[in-house]
Design a protein around this motif. Sequence first.
Motif, mmCIF file in Angstrom:
data_model
loop_
_atom_site.group_PDB
_atom_site.id
_atom_site.type_symbol
_atom_site.label_atom_id
_atom_site.label_comp_id
_atom_site.label_asym_id
_atom_site.label_seq_id
_atom_site.Cartn_x
_atom_site.Cartn_y
_atom_site.Cartn_z
ATOM 1 N N ALA A 74 8.077 -1.721 -5.888
ATOM 2 C CA ALA A 74 9.374 -1.848 -5.227
ATOM 3 C C ALA A 74 9.873 -3.284 -5.287
ATOM 4 C CB ALA A 74 9.262 -1.387 -3.774
ATOM 5 N N GLY A 75 9.232 -4.087 -6.111
ATOM 6 C CA GLY A 75 9.693 -5.452 -6.309
ATOM 7 C C GLY A 75 8.941 -6.507 -5.516
ATOM 8 N N MET A 76 7.919 -6.104 -4.765
ATOM 9 C CA MET A 76 7.175 -7.084 -3.970
ATOM 10 C C MET A 76 6.058 -7.745 -4.768
ATOM 11 S SD MET A 76 6.957 -5.208 -0.280
ATOM 12 C CE MET A 76 6.684 -6.686 0.681
ATOM 13 N N GLY A 77 5.698 -7.170 -5.887
ATOM 14 C CA GLY A 77 4.629 -7.724 -6.704
ATOM 15 C C GLY A 77 3.315 -7.783 -5.949
ATOM 16 N N LEU A 78 2.596 -8.871 -6.129
ATOM 17 C CA LEU A 78 1.290 -9.051 -5.492
ATOM 18 C C LEU A 78 1.388 -8.992 -3.970
ATOM 19 C CD1 LEU A 78 -1.736 -9.638 -5.682
ATOM 20 C CD2 LEU A 78 -1.155 -12.073 -5.857
ATOM 21 N N ASN A 79 2.460 -9.499 -3.408
ATOM 22 C CA ASN A 79 2.625 -9.447 -1.959
ATOM 23 C C ASN A 79 2.644 -8.007 -1.440
ATOM 24 O OD1 ASN A 79 2.622 -12.204 -1.681
ATOM 25 N ND2 ASN A 79 4.851 -12.386 -1.672
ATOM 26 N N GLY A 80 3.010 -7.066 -2.288
ATOM 27 C CA GLY A 80 2.970 -5.652 -1.910
ATOM 28 C C GLY A 80 1.558 -5.190 -1.594
ATOM 29 N N VAL A 81 0.580 -5.709 -2.336
ATOM 30 C CA VAL A 81 -0.822 -5.369 -2.048
ATOM 31 C C VAL A 81 -1.214 -5.958 -0.697
ATOM 32 C CG1 VAL A 81 -3.228 -5.580 -2.807
ATOM 33 C CG2 VAL A 81 -1.416 -5.257 -4.506
ATOM 34 N N TRP A 82 -0.844 -7.221 -0.459
ATOM 35 C CA TRP A 82 -1.192 -7.853 0.816
ATOM 36 C C TRP A 82 -0.529 -7.112 1.976
ATOM 37 C CZ3 TRP A 82 -4.447 -9.513 -2.127
ATOM 38 C CH2 TRP A 82 -4.386 -10.614 -2.986
ATOM 39 N N TRP A 83 0.740 -6.690 1.794
ATOM 40 C CA TRP A 83 1.418 -5.945 2.852
ATOM 41 C C TRP A 83 0.783 -4.579 3.075
ATOM 42 C CZ3 TRP A 83 3.839 -7.663 6.743
ATOM 43 C CH2 TRP A 83 4.602 -8.818 6.666
ATOM 44 N N LEU A 101 -8.222 -1.460 -5.310
ATOM 45 C CA LEU A 101 -7.275 -2.510 -4.930
ATOM 46 C C LEU A 101 -7.529 -3.802 -5.707
ATOM 47 C CD1 LEU A 101 -7.070 -1.897 -1.093
ATOM 48 C CD2 LEU A 101 -5.251 -1.517 -2.760
ATOM 49 N N THR A 102 -8.801 -4.122 -5.939
ATOM 50 C CA THR A 102 -9.132 -5.312 -6.725
ATOM 51 C C THR A 102 -8.624 -5.158 -8.144
ATOM 52 O OG1 THR A 102 -11.059 -5.794 -5.359
ATOM 53 C CG2 THR A 102 -11.022 -6.787 -7.544
ATOM 54 N N ARG A 103 -8.719 -3.955 -8.683
ATOM 55 C CA ARG A 103 -8.185 -3.683 -10.028
ATOM 56 C C ARG A 103 -6.676 -3.920 -10.058
ATOM 57 N NH1 ARG A 103 -7.049 -3.674 -14.773
ATOM 58 N NH2 ARG A 103 -7.012 -1.860 -16.103
ATOM 59 N N MET A 104 -5.995 -3.492 -8.991
ATOM 60 C CA MET A 104 -4.548 -3.716 -8.901
ATOM 61 C C MET A 104 -4.241 -5.213 -8.824
ATOM 62 S SD MET A 104 -3.539 -0.662 -6.270
ATOM 63 C CE MET A 104 -1.787 -1.042 -6.264
ATOM 64 N N LEU A 123 -6.925 6.312 6.620
ATOM 65 C CA LEU A 123 -5.981 5.202 6.724
ATOM 66 C C LEU A 123 -6.301 4.060 5.760
ATOM 67 C CD1 LEU A 123 -5.304 5.189 10.563
ATOM 68 C CD2 LEU A 123 -3.889 6.112 8.723
ATOM 69 N N THR A 124 -7.582 3.830 5.485
ATOM 70 C CA THR A 124 -7.924 2.813 4.489
ATOM 71 C C THR A 124 -7.523 3.310 3.105
ATOM 72 O OG1 THR A 124 -9.755 2.032 5.856
ATOM 73 C CG2 THR A 124 -9.789 1.379 3.549
ATOM 74 N N GLY A 125 -7.703 4.598 2.857
ATOM 75 C CA GLY A 125 -7.288 5.189 1.578
ATOM 76 C C GLY A 125 -5.783 5.098 1.356
ATOM 77 N N SER A 126 -5.027 5.087 2.436
ATOM 78 C CA SER A 126 -3.567 4.991 2.308
ATOM 79 C C SER A 126 -3.131 3.652 1.727
ATOM 80 C CB SER A 126 -2.901 5.208 3.675
ATOM 81 O OG SER A 126 -3.094 4.083 4.516
ATOM 82 N N ARG A 127 -4.034 2.697 1.684
ATOM 83 C CA ARG A 127 -3.696 1.390 1.106
ATOM 84 C C ARG A 127 -3.336 1.513 -0.374
ATOM 85 N NH1 ARG A 127 -8.361 -2.559 3.786
ATOM 86 N NH2 ARG A 127 -7.320 -2.679 5.823
ATOM 87 N N ILE A 128 -3.980 2.424 -1.062
ATOM 88 C CA ILE A 128 -3.750 2.538 -2.506
ATOM 89 C C ILE A 128 -2.326 3.002 -2.815
ATOM 90 C CG2 ILE A 128 -4.475 3.704 -4.634
ATOM 91 C CD1 ILE A 128 -7.343 3.710 -3.374
ATOM 92 N N PRO A 129 -1.891 4.161 -2.301
ATOM 93 C CA PRO A 129 -0.510 4.553 -2.606
ATOM 94 C C PRO A 129 0.519 3.583 -2.028
ATOM 95 C CG PRO A 129 -1.489 6.100 -1.039
ATOM 96 C CD PRO A 129 -2.581 5.199 -1.523
ATOM 97 N N LEU A 130 0.227 3.029 -0.856
ATOM 98 C CA LEU A 130 1.147 2.076 -0.244
ATOM 99 C C LEU A 130 1.269 0.823 -1.108
ATOM 100 C CD1 LEU A 130 2.980 1.507 2.155
ATOM 101 C CD2 LEU A 130 0.982 0.645 3.397
ATOM 102 N N ALA A 131 0.141 0.334 -1.619
ATOM 103 C CA ALA A 131 0.169 -0.840 -2.502
ATOM 104 C C ALA A 131 0.937 -0.534 -3.785
ATOM 105 C CB ALA A 131 -1.254 -1.293 -2.823
ATOM 106 N N ALA A 138 -6.136 -14.335 -12.512
ATOM 107 C CA ALA A 138 -7.366 -14.844 -11.890
ATOM 108 C C ALA A 138 -7.098 -15.477 -10.528
ATOM 109 C CB ALA A 138 -8.031 -15.854 -12.818
ATOM 110 N N GLY A 139 -5.956 -16.121 -10.369
ATOM 111 C CA GLY A 139 -5.624 -16.735 -9.086
ATOM 112 C C GLY A 139 -5.494 -15.707 -7.975
ATOM 113 N N ALA A 140 -4.975 -14.542 -8.328
ATOM 114 C CA ALA A 140 -4.831 -13.463 -7.343
ATOM 115 C C ALA A 140 -6.201 -12.931 -6.930
ATOM 116 C CB ALA A 140 -3.975 -12.345 -7.911
ATOM 117 N N ILE A 141 -7.092 -12.776 -7.903
ATOM 118 C CA ILE A 141 -8.448 -12.300 -7.597
ATOM 119 C C ILE A 141 -9.180 -13.323 -6.738
ATOM 120 C CG2 ILE A 141 -10.692 -11.667 -8.574
ATOM 121 C CD1 ILE A 141 -9.167 -10.646 -11.040
ATOM 122 N N ALA A 142 -9.054 -14.590 -7.101
ATOM 123 C CA ALA A 142 -9.702 -15.652 -6.317
ATOM 124 C C ALA A 142 -9.180 -15.660 -4.891
ATOM 125 C CB ALA A 142 -9.461 -17.006 -6.975
#
Length: 194
Positions: free
Chosen positions: A157-166, A8-11, A143-151, A17-21
């Motif tokens: 799907a157009g959410m960009g970085l917010n898709g990872v947070w969601w 997820l950090t790689r994504m 369920l934690t692993g499901s974060r990767i395909p979901l992200a 850098a702002g996203a990683i921070a």
Amino acid sequence: YCMISMILTRMVSAFGAGAIATQRVGGQIESVSWNTADGFAAALNAFVGQNYGAKKPDRIRKGYNISFKILAVWGLIVTGAFVFLPGPIASLFFHEKDVLAIAINYLIIIGFSEVFMSIELMTVGALSGLGRTRLSSTISVILTGSRIPLALILTHAGMGLNGVWWALTISSIVKGIVFTLTFRHISRRLPEKV
């Protein structure tokens, strides 16, 4: 969990850098919830284990329910702070406008899962007290692993970085619900004192 977090950090790193921070500092801000929940999990682990050994399922259910209510209130307070006061909180750590905007989005989105994440961690402690560590690990890894395909789906799907947070938020909500239902099912089937 560490491997999933690295992926997820790689994504997230693809967004700069702002996203990683934001991910790193945001996780530390969020620790106000998970450190509290970890404390309850440790306490419940011992409490449930003792009462399980003493064949006192009513005490197990009562202790869990009291802890559940306390953490639900605490989670709602944290959710309220993250969702309604993300600017003041984020501005304590970030000053650049673009990074501040990322951090505000992070806090709002992650804020919706704080109650569920707290309940999840607490319930893992309770299930561990019942000796159900393998079950807890299995549910958590899946369920934690499901974060990767979901992200991946949400970012493309157009959410960009917010898709990872969601993806983090949705999986935490689902984990909180699944763990709560699992504990309630198992605790109902505990043998009464002979």
